[in-house]
Design a protein around this motif. Structure first.
Motif, PDB file in Angstrom:
ATOM      1  N   GLY A  86       5.836  -2.899   1.299  1.00  0.00           N
ATOM      2  CA  GLY A  86       4.944  -1.833   1.745  1.00  0.00           C
ATOM      3  C   GLY A  86       4.078  -2.277   2.914  1.00  0.00           C
ATOM      4  O   GLY A  86       4.423  -3.171   3.675  1.00  0.00           O
ATOM      5  N   ARG A  98       1.806  -0.257  -2.572  1.00  0.00           N
ATOM      6  CA  ARG A  98       0.707   0.376  -1.826  1.00  0.00           C
ATOM      7  C   ARG A  98      -0.621  -0.342  -2.069  1.00  0.00           C
ATOM      8  O   ARG A  98      -1.684   0.240  -1.919  1.00  0.00           O
ATOM      9  N   GLU A 134      -3.354  -0.319   0.613  1.00  0.00           N
ATOM     10  CA  GLU A 134      -3.895   0.968   1.089  1.00  0.00           C
ATOM     11  C   GLU A 134      -5.324   1.182   0.617  1.00  0.00           C
ATOM     12  O   GLU A 134      -5.656   0.880  -0.533  1.00  0.00           O
TER      13      GLU A 134
END
Ligand code: BTN
Length: 275
Positions: free
Chosen positions: A82, A204, A207
């Motif tokens: 990711g 993720r 993020e």
């Protein structure tokens, strides 16, 4: 029976491989052995009961049959999938705390989506229901120098009262999902919900949304807590503010000075204790 039910329940998830036991010493230990023999990314070990379940800091983790969830998931090169972490590069040792948070957040979100139960994360690795511990995460990492090769993410969830150890053996009050909910739950359906959350967040972790979801569920935000290290080390009071960009815990001492805690040998307790 347990094996067939688990196999059927998890059939639609993109796991690397699956090993199911009625009883095992520790799902983390079993997965570590399997990883040494080449278990693939997203290999899962689950057991109905553990004879030597482990918690953080070498503590015993109680897992009697039919009462809990105890499972471990292998994440190979978990910080390399990711998005990458923003420069300046955060040390992998700081990022690894996010993997513990991944487990805790997944349990919270599964409790919310399946049962509408508000759950909180007692940083770094406990999930609280009604202020008591209902689940714990044990993330164990394998390193090559400063490169993180793999993490075994072990989750233990108290489902029914039989999973809650006697109060005299606890260092923090504990509960279980069924006690808080007031009715029996389908433990394997809940397992599926937790794994689905882990799978949707695992790539993720860099993020801002991940950090926000984690911080939103932090227990004791804005409250005074007592920070304590290993047994025998001094404790001190601090007000818990939230998370910094690395996922470290931001606090303030009684003189208003900032304090930052990294994932380590630290515990938090609610309230303001005399030191
Ligand atoms: C803690 O709260 O200290 C962490 C508890 C982690 C327990 C789980 S149960 C599944 C996996 N196997 C283990 O031996 N430990 C973890």
């Amino acid at each position: 029976m347990f094996r067939d039910s688990v196999t059927a329940q998890l059939a639609d998830l993109p796991l690397g491989d699956l090993r199911i036991f009625d009883t095992v010493d520790s799902t983390n230990d079993e997965l570590a052995r399997w990883a040494g023999q080449g278990a693939p990314d997203l290999a899962l070990v689950i057991a109905d009961a553990q004879t030597a379940g482990r918690g953080r800091q070498g503590r015993h983790w109680f897992t009697p049959p039919q009462a809990a969830l105890a499972f471990s998931l292998l994440l190979r090169h978990p910080l390399e999938a990711g998005d990458h972490f923003p420069a300046p590069q955060t040390a992998a040792s700081d990022q690894v705390g996010r993997l513990t948070a991944l487990g805790a957040l997944a349990v919270c979100q599964a409790l919310e989506s399946q049962y509408h139960l508000p759950a909180q994360i007692k940083w770094p690795n406990d999930v609280l229901l009604s202020g008591k511990k209902a689940a714990g995460i044990l993330a164990e990492a394998q390193w090559e120098n400063d490169r993180l090769l793999a993490v075994i993410l072990g989750l233990g969830v108290n489902i029914s009262p039989a999973a809650v150890p006697p109060a005299t053996s606890l260092i923090y009050p504990a509960t279980c999902v069924e006690t808080v909910l007031g009715y029996p739950v389908d433990r394997l359906n809940f397992l599926h919900a937790i794994l689905a959350q882990i799978l949707q967040w695992k790539d993720r972790l860099a993020e801002p949304a991940f950090l926000r979801a984690w911080e939103d569920r932090l227990a004791f935000r804005g409250e005074w807590v007592t920070v304590s290290g290993e047994t025998g080390q001094p404790t001190y009071p601090a007000r818990l503010l939230g998370l910094d960009e690395q996922g470290c815990l931001k606090l303030q001492d009684p003189l208003g000075r900032p304090v930052t805690l990294r994932v380590g040998e630290l515990h938090l307790r609610p309230g303001f204790e005399e030191v």
